[in-house]
Design a protein around this motif. Structure first.
Motif, PDB file in Angstrom:
ATOM      1  N   TYR A 183       3.544  -0.706   1.932  1.00 16.05           N
ATOM      2  CA  TYR A 183       4.576   0.097   1.268  1.00 16.05           C
ATOM      3  C   TYR A 183       4.060   1.500   0.940  1.00 16.05           C
ATOM      4  CZ  TYR A 183       8.252   1.627  -1.861  1.00 16.05           C
ATOM      5  OH  TYR A 183       9.268   2.352  -2.446  1.00 16.05           O
ATOM      6  N   ASN A 184       2.929   1.571   0.272  1.00 15.10           N
ATOM      7  CA  ASN A 184       2.394   2.889  -0.097  1.00 15.10           C
ATOM      8  C   ASN A 184       1.825   3.629   1.101  1.00 15.10           C
ATOM      9  OD1 ASN A 184       2.878   2.819  -2.996  1.00 15.10           O
ATOM     10  ND2 ASN A 184       1.367   1.160  -3.017  1.00 15.10           N
ATOM     11  N   THR A 185       1.636   2.939   2.207  1.00 16.98           N
ATOM     12  CA  THR A 185       1.143   3.579   3.429  1.00 16.98           C
ATOM     13  C   THR A 185       2.269   3.783   4.444  1.00 16.98           C
ATOM     14  OG1 THR A 185       0.552   1.416   4.363  1.00 16.98           O
ATOM     15  CG2 THR A 185      -1.149   2.588   3.117  1.00 16.98           C
ATOM     16  N   VAL A 201      19.747  10.012   8.659  1.00 17.71           N
ATOM     17  CA  VAL A 201      19.384   8.854   7.844  1.00 17.71           C
ATOM     18  C   VAL A 201      18.036   8.303   8.309  1.00 17.71           C
ATOM     19  CG1 VAL A 201      20.040   6.504   7.170  1.00 17.71           C
ATOM     20  CG2 VAL A 201      21.797   8.281   7.421  1.00 17.71           C
ATOM     21  N   ALA A 202      17.207   7.906   7.343  1.00 14.69           N
ATOM     22  CA  ALA A 202      15.903   7.313   7.640  1.00 14.69           C
ATOM     23  C   ALA A 202      15.706   6.075   6.770  1.00 14.69           C
ATOM     24  CB  ALA A 202      14.790   8.326   7.398  1.00 14.69           C
ATOM     25  N   ILE A 203      14.752   5.244   7.178  1.00 19.71           N
ATOM     26  CA  ILE A 203      14.435   4.013   6.446  1.00 19.71           C
ATOM     27  C   ILE A 203      12.931   3.963   6.222  1.00 19.71           C
ATOM     28  CG2 ILE A 203      14.136   2.541   8.495  1.00 19.71           C
ATOM     29  CD1 ILE A 203      15.792   0.397   6.926  1.00 19.71           C
ATOM     30  N   TRP A 204      12.500   3.360   5.097  1.00 20.09           N
ATOM     31  CA  TRP A 204      11.087   3.348   4.718  1.00 20.09           C
ATOM     32  C   TRP A 204      10.361   2.261   5.511  1.00 20.09           C
ATOM     33  CZ3 TRP A 204       8.442   6.951   2.413  1.00 20.09           C
ATOM     34  CH2 TRP A 204       7.201   6.683   1.836  1.00 20.09           C
ATOM     35  N   ALA A 205       9.353   2.662   6.315  1.00 22.84           N
ATOM     36  CA  ALA A 205       8.715   1.709   7.214  1.00 22.84           C
ATOM     37  C   ALA A 205       7.276   2.103   7.490  1.00 22.84           C
ATOM     38  CB  ALA A 205       9.478   1.629   8.534  1.00 22.84           C
ATOM     39  N   GLY A 235       4.272  -4.565  -2.762  1.00 22.52           N
ATOM     40  CA  GLY A 235       4.194  -3.764  -1.546  1.00 22.52           C
ATOM     41  C   GLY A 235       3.281  -4.322  -0.483  1.00 22.52           C
ATOM     42  N   ARG A 236       2.924  -5.626  -0.596  1.00 20.51           N
ATOM     43  CA  ARG A 236       1.949  -6.232   0.323  1.00 20.51           C
ATOM     44  C   ARG A 236       2.549  -7.468   1.004  1.00 20.51           C
ATOM     45  NH1 ARG A 236      -3.488  -5.232  -0.201  1.00 20.51           N
ATOM     46  NH2 ARG A 236      -3.977  -3.373  -1.425  1.00 20.51           N
ATOM     47  N   PRO A 237       3.626  -7.306   1.752  1.00 20.10           N
ATOM     48  CA  PRO A 237       4.296  -8.470   2.322  1.00 20.10           C
ATOM     49  C   PRO A 237       3.649  -9.031   3.584  1.00 20.10           C
ATOM     50  CG  PRO A 237       5.458  -6.492   2.965  1.00 20.10           C
ATOM     51  CD  PRO A 237       4.366  -6.049   2.025  1.00 20.10           C
ATOM     52  N   ILE A 238       2.762  -8.259   4.243  1.00 21.73           N
ATOM     53  CA  ILE A 238       2.018  -8.791   5.387  1.00 21.73           C
ATOM     54  C   ILE A 238       0.814  -9.536   4.815  1.00 21.73           C
ATOM     55  CG2 ILE A 238       0.794  -8.268   7.524  1.00 21.73           C
ATOM     56  CD1 ILE A 238       3.672  -7.468   7.766  1.00 21.73           C
ATOM     57  N   ASN A 239       0.839 -10.870   4.883  1.00 28.66           N
ATOM     58  CA  ASN A 239      -0.140 -11.641   4.127  1.00 28.66           C
ATOM     59  C   ASN A 239      -0.285 -13.049   4.687  1.00 28.66           C
ATOM     60  OD1 ASN A 239       2.136 -13.082   3.235  1.00 28.66           O
ATOM     61  ND2 ASN A 239       2.276 -11.965   1.313  1.00 28.66           N
ATOM     62  N   GLN A 409      13.110 -11.600   4.217  1.00 29.47           N
ATOM     63  CA  GLN A 409      12.332 -10.723   3.341  1.00 29.47           C
ATOM     64  C   GLN A 409      11.245 -10.109   4.196  1.00 29.47           C
ATOM     65  OE1 GLN A 409      12.923 -10.110   0.010  1.00 29.47           O
ATOM     66  NE2 GLN A 409      11.258  -8.641  -0.196  1.00 29.47           N
ATOM     67  N   VAL A 410      10.972  -8.845   3.987  1.00 30.32           N
ATOM     68  CA  VAL A 410       9.995  -8.121   4.785  1.00 30.32           C
ATOM     69  C   VAL A 410       8.653  -8.849   4.821  1.00 30.32           C
ATOM     70  CG1 VAL A 410       9.366  -6.670   2.797  1.00 30.32           C
ATOM     71  CG2 VAL A 410       8.909  -5.859   5.114  1.00 30.32           C
ATOM     72  N   GLY A 411       7.999  -8.858   6.006  1.00 30.20           N
ATOM     73  CA  GLY A 411       6.604  -9.248   6.088  1.00 30.20           C
ATOM     74  C   GLY A 411       6.266 -10.517   6.821  1.00 30.20           C
ATOM     75  N   SER A 412       7.216 -11.413   7.064  1.00 30.37           N
ATOM     76  CA  SER A 412       6.874 -12.674   7.719  1.00 30.37           C
ATOM     77  C   SER A 412       6.426 -12.420   9.158  1.00 30.37           C
ATOM     78  CB  SER A 412       8.071 -13.616   7.684  1.00 30.37           C
ATOM     79  OG  SER A 412       8.429 -13.905   6.346  1.00 30.37           O
ATOM     80  N   HIS A 413       5.480 -13.242   9.633  1.00 32.20           N
ATOM     81  CA  HIS A 413       4.927 -13.002  10.966  1.00 32.20           C
ATOM     82  C   HIS A 413       4.303 -14.266  11.531  1.00 32.20           C
ATOM     83  CE1 HIS A 413       0.625 -12.798   9.594  1.00 32.20           C
ATOM     84  NE2 HIS A 413       1.188 -12.407   8.460  1.00 32.20           N
TER      85      HIS A 413
END
Length: 617
Positions: A183-185, A201-205, A235-239, A409-413
């Motif tokens: 998120y912060n990066t 229009v833009a989206i935070w990614a 802000g750490r959904p990749i986990n 939800q953001v981050g699943s992989h």
């Protein structure tokens, strides 16, 4: 309402496993990993009974048995069984299983656990919001940010160890969370054309994660910063949750490999939990109904399971798996949510908070708002050989919901979907994106069995931000039922009108769309990173390959035919063979009326919506 016991032969053989590391090289590098999910060695068959409780001792449901069941659990030695006899047990306070024991009923149509102060059909309100069972150290275990240590070198995908700035407090046998800051990066990513023209229009990614935050702000946006901690550290959904095998110097070695790389440029960290995970606990052979906040919740659990359970009429998620490792949900029937309406009250299965290595196998999932969700979680998990159908929104039954998936939800992989039957695979962007999924040898029919509505019908869909998905060896559509279908909606305006980039016809493929912005063109990165190899569809009656024809392995996580297939051929999905589809045992159980007891089984008609329902996101 039918109450049918699982076939004895099925129950006896369902614990036999053939899971082992197999060749996954057919999957492109972005989605490839090692899938060795679930309880190591399979669910144990325990025979020593520490306590046997009779339903008649508690009025066969007329008296609350919560305290007696909890006392039996508390007194039971590890490795033994609390046995619940035939009849009905009322459980109006949750039972906490915080040790490695089994709570076992006499059968899904024989032993019923009910919560009478919880979920009520047709309402999103429960007078008491407790679940029936919690497997874990307590109701609300958490990760301790104060224990986080930075990785001092990138943790490579496939590596079994990382180096960290300090190993103080870390030891073999612990479970930890590995994550990185996306998120912060991140930064503003322009969205595709709208109304056929470029937009501001833009989206935070980041390079992996797309958050539901637009510039200018949009009505569909999540709340920030509060949403950053809904299902992950902020802000750490990749986990992913990992088990420590050993610690040497500043090197931490895990029992399973990392499923994605964790990078120092994204401040990758290892974080401890506040309490030890509960290991080797299970719930078996019973029906459960009325949970006000799930029927069953795994909270910081490992090598634990649900087996041969009939779970119905709940609020929240029927079975929730949070912050857990190698949990197994198998041989069960999950159906008939109390409130099948968007907003979180009617999900059948949920993975959240970094849960990893989960196995969801040989289940029937029916008549919920969402068959399953994966929220900032799922790495190395497998959804295998399930029958998941009749996902719907009560009050808007014509809308075709998301079928099998690992999103919401953001981050699943890095979840593998193998051998399932469902009305579609899709990856939603409601609360951000999911990435690097593999969809292998499934039948995706494009149509729900009991709901005639076809609004947004598709066999394979991916919403905005669903990057690096691999569809390999699937069968799409239904023989003789493809009139009016198209092969692919390109999302470029050629099939739409002045207000939509998308057509209205059912489509085999629908890649890169945003259902909250139909005027937005397809996400080009979804389309360029999606692999489609060896998929057969009943519209064109062709098998198509992006990389050229090649041999399809039988499985990406099983070394041999699973025992629950019995004498039926396996693999049951064969896109390149003369017979495309065989027998899926879970679907056969449902159609023969042997789905499970308690809440009914077999085909059911679409429910009628109460007049006062409103749709919430």
């Amino acid at each position: 309402m039918r109450r049918v016991v699982f076939l004895l032969a099925f129950v006896l053989c369902s614990g036999t496993v053939s899971r082992a590391q197999v060749d996954t090289s057919i999957v492109p590098p972005e989605g490839r990993t090692s899938w060795t999910p679930g309880v190591a060695g399979g669910v144990p068959i325990r025979t020593a009974v520490c306590t046997a409780l009779s339903a008649s001792s508690y009025g066969n449901g007329s008296q609350d048995a919560s305290g007696a069941i909890q006392a039996a659990v508390n007194a039971c030695p590890a490795g033994q069984v609390v046995s619940l006899g035939a009849g009905t047990f009322t459980v109006n306070n949750h039972v906490l299983i915080n040790k490695g024991i089994t709570v076992r009923g006499a059968g899904t149509s024989v032993t019923k656990l009910q919560k009478t102060n919880g979920a009520v059909r047709g309402s999103y309100i429960a007078s008491d919001t407790q679940p029936i069972f919690i497997i874990g150290p307590n109701r609300w275990p958490k990760m301790l940010d104060s224990t986080s240590v930075n990785l001092t070198a990138d943790g490579a995908s496939g590596a079994t160890s990382v180096t960290v700035s300090s190993t103080s407090g870390l030891s073999a046998g612990q479970f930890v969370l590995v994550d990185e800051d996306n998120y912060n990066t991140a930064g503003w990513l322009p969205v595709p054309n709208r109304y056929g023209a470029p937009t501001n229009v833009a989206i935070w990614a980041s390079d992996r994660a797309v958050f539901m935050r637009h510039n200018p702000p949009d009505g569909v946006d999540d709340g920030f910063p509060e949403s950053l901690t809904w299902f992950s550290r902020s802000g750490r959904p990749i986990n992913e949750v990992k088990e420590i095998a050993s610690v040497s110097g500043n090197t931490v070695t895990f029992t399973t490999p990392l499923h994605i790389s964790y990078r120092t440029a994204k401040t990758a960290q290892v974080t401890r939990f506040d309490t030890p995970h509960v290991r080797n606990a299970g719930i078996e052979n019973m029906s459960l109904t009325g949970g006000g906040g799930s029927n069953i919740r795994f909270e910081s659990a490992a090598y634990s399971w649900v087996k041969n359970v009939d779970s119905y009429l709940w609020l929240g998620e029927s079975i929730a798996i949070n912050g857990s490792f190698r949990v197994e949900i198998r041989d069960s029937y999950i159906h008939d949510a109390a409130w099948p309406v968007p907003g979180g009250g009617g999900y059948a299965l949920s993975l959240a908070m970094g849960s990893a290595g989960i196995l969801i196998e040989n289940n029937i999932v029916m008549k919920a708002n969402k068959m399953m969700v994966a929220r900032s979680s799922g790495a190395g998990s497998v959804v295998g050989y399930n029958y998941m159908d009749n996902g719907f929104i009560e009050g808007t039954e014509s809308w075709v919901e998301v079928g099998i998936n690992a999103s919401h939800q953001v981050g699943s992989h890095h979840v593998l979907f193998e051998g399932n039957a469902s009305f579609n695979y899709d990856s939603d962007n409601t609360h951000g994106n999911a990435i690097a999924m593999t969809i292998f040898r499934n039948h995706l029919s494009g149509r729900r069995r009991d709901f005639p509505g076809m609004s947004n019908a598709r066999a394979a869909g991916l919403m905005f931000g669903s990057w690096w998905h691999s569809f390999i060896g699937n069968v799409l559509g239904e023989s003789g039922r493809m009139a009016g279908w198209i092969y692919e909606d390109p999302g470029d305006g050629s099939l739409g009108n002045a207000t939509s980039a998308w057509g209205s016809s059912p489509a085999i493929w629908k890649l890169g769309y945003d259902p909250t912005h139909w005027f937005q063109a397809a996400d080009p990165r979804v389309q360029s990173t999606t692999l489609r190899d060896g998929n057969f569809d009943y519209l064109t009656n062709e098998v198509r390959w992006d990389r050229g024809a090649r041999a399809l392995p039988p499985s990406l996580y099983l070394s041999s035919k699973p025992a629950f297939f019995g004498n039926n051929p396996w693999p049951w999905v064969d896109p390149v063979g003369a017979q495309k589809l065989g027998v899926l045992p879970a679907k056969l159980r449902f159609e023969s009326g042997a789905a499970g007891g308690g809440g009914g089984g077999g085909a059911t008609s679409a429910p009628q919506a109460p007049a006062n329902l409103r749709i919430v996101r």
